[in-house]
Design a protein around this motif. Sequence first.
Motif, PDB file in Angstrom:
ATOM      1  N   VAL A  24     120.098 -12.797 -45.221  1.00 32.91           N
ATOM      2  CA  VAL A  24     121.001 -13.335 -46.244  1.00 32.91           C
ATOM      3  C   VAL A  24     120.806 -12.461 -47.482  1.00 32.91           C
ATOM      4  O   VAL A  24     119.749 -12.484 -48.108  1.00 32.91           O
ATOM      5  CB  VAL A  24     120.688 -14.817 -46.561  1.00 32.91           C
ATOM      6  CG1 VAL A  24     121.650 -15.357 -47.613  1.00 32.91           C
ATOM      7  CG2 VAL A  24     120.750 -15.658 -45.294  1.00 32.91           C
ATOM      8  N   ILE A  25     121.837 -11.648 -47.799  1.00 30.45           N
ATOM      9  CA  ILE A  25     121.643 -10.654 -48.858  1.00 30.45           C
ATOM     10  C   ILE A  25     122.478 -10.894 -50.109  1.00 30.45           C
ATOM     11  O   ILE A  25     122.309 -10.194 -51.088  1.00 30.45           O
ATOM     12  CB  ILE A  25     121.880  -9.222 -48.348  1.00 30.45           C
ATOM     13  CG1 ILE A  25     123.307  -9.017 -47.863  1.00 30.45           C
ATOM     14  CG2 ILE A  25     120.889  -8.876 -47.257  1.00 30.45           C
ATOM     15  CD1 ILE A  25     123.631  -7.579 -47.507  1.00 30.45           C
ATOM     16  N   GLY A  26     123.344 -11.857 -50.106  1.00 28.88           N
ATOM     17  CA  GLY A  26     124.172 -12.122 -51.276  1.00 28.88           C
ATOM     18  C   GLY A  26     123.533 -13.123 -52.215  1.00 28.88           C
ATOM     19  O   GLY A  26     122.354 -13.489 -52.083  1.00 28.88           O
ATOM     20  N   GLY A  91     124.177  -3.484 -49.410  1.00 31.51           N
ATOM     21  CA  GLY A  91     123.424  -3.642 -50.647  1.00 31.51           C
ATOM     22  C   GLY A  91     122.619  -2.410 -51.004  1.00 31.51           C
ATOM     23  O   GLY A  91     122.345  -1.554 -50.164  1.00 31.51           O
ATOM     24  N   VAL A  92     122.271  -2.340 -52.272  1.00 32.41           N
ATOM     25  CA  VAL A  92     121.355  -1.319 -52.762  1.00 32.41           C
ATOM     26  C   VAL A  92     120.142  -2.088 -53.265  1.00 32.41           C
ATOM     27  O   VAL A  92     120.233  -2.831 -54.242  1.00 32.41           O
ATOM     28  CB  VAL A  92     121.987  -0.494 -53.905  1.00 32.41           C
ATOM     29  CG1 VAL A  92     121.004   0.540 -54.414  1.00 32.41           C
ATOM     30  CG2 VAL A  92     123.281   0.156 -53.439  1.00 32.41           C
ATOM     31  N   PHE A  93     119.034  -1.924 -52.568  1.00 28.71           N
ATOM     32  CA  PHE A  93     117.860  -2.743 -52.832  1.00 28.71           C
ATOM     33  C   PHE A  93     116.691  -1.897 -53.321  1.00 28.71           C
ATOM     34  O   PHE A  93     116.580  -0.724 -52.976  1.00 28.71           O
ATOM     35  CB  PHE A  93     117.450  -3.494 -51.558  1.00 28.71           C
ATOM     36  CG  PHE A  93     118.577  -4.277 -50.938  1.00 28.71           C
ATOM     37  CD1 PHE A  93     119.104  -5.380 -51.572  1.00 28.71           C
ATOM     38  CD2 PHE A  93     119.128  -3.892 -49.731  1.00 28.71           C
ATOM     39  CE1 PHE A  93     120.143  -6.104 -51.020  1.00 28.71           C
ATOM     40  CE2 PHE A  93     120.172  -4.607 -49.157  1.00 28.71           C
ATOM     41  CZ  PHE A  93     120.679  -5.707 -49.806  1.00 28.71           C
ATOM     42  N   PRO A  94     115.787  -2.512 -54.092  1.00 29.89           N
ATOM     43  CA  PRO A  94     114.622  -1.773 -54.581  1.00 29.89           C
ATOM     44  C   PRO A  94     113.619  -1.497 -53.451  1.00 29.89           C
ATOM     45  O   PRO A  94     113.619  -2.185 -52.420  1.00 29.89           O
ATOM     46  CB  PRO A  94     114.019  -2.701 -55.636  1.00 29.89           C
ATOM     47  CG  PRO A  94     114.514  -4.058 -55.298  1.00 29.89           C
ATOM     48  CD  PRO A  94     115.839  -3.879 -54.614  1.00 29.89           C
ATOM     49  N   ALA A  95     112.799  -0.512 -53.667  1.00 25.36           N
ATOM     50  CA  ALA A  95     111.771  -0.147 -52.680  1.00 25.36           C
ATOM     51  C   ALA A  95     110.921  -1.369 -52.337  1.00 25.36           C
ATOM     52  O   ALA A  95     110.580  -2.165 -53.201  1.00 25.36           O
ATOM     53  CB  ALA A  95     110.886   0.966 -53.230  1.00 25.36           C
ATOM     54  N   GLY A  96     110.624  -1.523 -51.064  1.00 24.02           N
ATOM     55  CA  GLY A  96     109.756  -2.601 -50.612  1.00 24.02           C
ATOM     56  C   GLY A  96     110.423  -3.943 -50.435  1.00 24.02           C
ATOM     57  O   GLY A  96     109.754  -4.933 -50.142  1.00 24.02           O
ATOM     58  N   TRP A  97     111.741  -4.001 -50.567  1.00 28.93           N
ATOM     59  CA  TRP A  97     112.433  -5.288 -50.515  1.00 28.93           C
ATOM     60  C   TRP A  97     112.212  -6.021 -49.201  1.00 28.93           C
ATOM     61  O   TRP A  97     112.118  -7.243 -49.186  1.00 28.93           O
ATOM     62  CB  TRP A  97     113.924  -5.120 -50.803  1.00 28.93           C
ATOM     63  CG  TRP A  97     114.702  -4.394 -49.736  1.00 28.93           C
ATOM     64  CD1 TRP A  97     114.825  -3.039 -49.600  1.00 28.93           C
ATOM     65  CD2 TRP A  97     115.454  -4.967 -48.672  1.00 28.93           C
ATOM     66  NE1 TRP A  97     115.609  -2.739 -48.517  1.00 28.93           N
ATOM     67  CE2 TRP A  97     116.011  -3.900 -47.927  1.00 28.93           C
ATOM     68  CE3 TRP A  97     115.729  -6.274 -48.277  1.00 28.93           C
ATOM     69  CZ2 TRP A  97     116.811  -4.111 -46.807  1.00 28.93           C
ATOM     70  CZ3 TRP A  97     116.523  -6.483 -47.159  1.00 28.93           C
ATOM     71  CH2 TRP A  97     117.053  -5.410 -46.445  1.00 28.93           C
ATOM     72  N   PRO A 119     114.199 -13.476 -55.103  1.00 27.97           N
ATOM     73  CA  PRO A 119     115.118 -13.601 -56.242  1.00 27.97           C
ATOM     74  C   PRO A 119     115.219 -12.367 -57.145  1.00 27.97           C
ATOM     75  O   PRO A 119     116.327 -11.995 -57.549  1.00 27.97           O
ATOM     76  CB  PRO A 119     114.571 -14.812 -57.011  1.00 27.97           C
ATOM     77  CG  PRO A 119     113.947 -15.656 -55.950  1.00 27.97           C
ATOM     78  CD  PRO A 119     113.334 -14.671 -54.982  1.00 27.97           C
ATOM     79  N   HIS A 120     114.112 -11.723 -57.446  1.00 27.02           N
ATOM     80  CA  HIS A 120     114.174 -10.532 -58.311  1.00 27.02           C
ATOM     81  C   HIS A 120     114.939  -9.397 -57.629  1.00 27.02           C
ATOM     82  O   HIS A 120     115.710  -8.674 -58.261  1.00 27.02           O
ATOM     83  CB  HIS A 120     112.772 -10.071 -58.698  1.00 27.02           C
ATOM     84  CG  HIS A 120     112.017 -11.072 -59.500  1.00 27.02           C
ATOM     85  ND1 HIS A 120     111.192 -11.999 -58.924  1.00 27.02           N
ATOM     86  CD2 HIS A 120     111.984 -11.310 -60.836  1.00 27.02           C
ATOM     87  CE1 HIS A 120     110.667 -12.765 -59.867  1.00 27.02           C
ATOM     88  NE2 HIS A 120     111.135 -12.379 -61.032  1.00 27.02           N
ATOM     89  N   ASP A 121     114.727  -9.246 -56.322  1.00 23.63           N
ATOM     90  CA  ASP A 121     115.443  -8.217 -55.570  1.00 23.63           C
ATOM     91  C   ASP A 121     116.937  -8.519 -55.533  1.00 23.63           C
ATOM     92  O   ASP A 121     117.765  -7.607 -55.619  1.00 23.63           O
ATOM     93  CB  ASP A 121     114.896  -8.108 -54.151  1.00 23.63           C
ATOM     94  CG  ASP A 121     113.494  -7.523 -54.108  1.00 23.63           C
ATOM     95  OD1 ASP A 121     113.089  -6.835 -55.080  1.00 23.63           O
ATOM     96  OD2 ASP A 121     112.789  -7.745 -53.104  1.00 23.63           O
ATOM     97  N   CYS A 122     117.288  -9.791 -55.423  1.00 23.51           N
ATOM     98  CA  CYS A 122     118.694 -10.190 -55.424  1.00 23.51           C
ATOM     99  C   CYS A 122     119.349  -9.831 -56.765  1.00 23.51           C
ATOM    100  O   CYS A 122     120.432  -9.256 -56.796  1.00 23.51           O
ATOM    101  CB  CYS A 122     118.821 -11.683 -55.146  1.00 23.51           C
ATOM    102  SG  CYS A 122     120.527 -12.280 -55.146  1.00 23.51           S
TER     103      CYS A 122
END
Length: 139
Positions: A24-26, A91-97, A119-122
């Motif tokens: 679930v990425i949104g 999505g474009v996600f931060p390293a380690g997501w 939540p922070h990654d979202c």
Amino acid sequence: MTREQLEHVLRAVSRITEDPNVLVIGSQSILGSYSEHELPPEATGSMEVDTAFFSDPDETKSGLVDAMIGELSHFHNEFGYYPQGVSVSTGVFPAGWMDRLVTYETPGSSPGRGLCLEPHDCVLAKLVRFEKKDKPDRS
């Protein structure tokens, strides 16, 4: 959207795709960490759940979700919410997501379980995309 509705989506998506691991990425991934009662209404206002799969290189599972229970489907018309099948590359996600995914699994989501963005990654993913729907309406 409520957690109960998210559970329904996870259950339906996992049965259709025969894959219990639903990414679930949104924005509704926030429900993996918080109940709707802990969040402002704006955080749970979407009736769409972006779902993806790690084991879907040709996006067959995502396409199946859209075709069978996605937007404007019988599922959507009956319940007022729906999953949208998307690619992990959406999505474009931060390293380690992936190491920070929050697992949301209840008896109501079985046989599925949500692998929800932390939540922070979202928030970071939303800020990077910064689509019109993610911008505050200041009118």
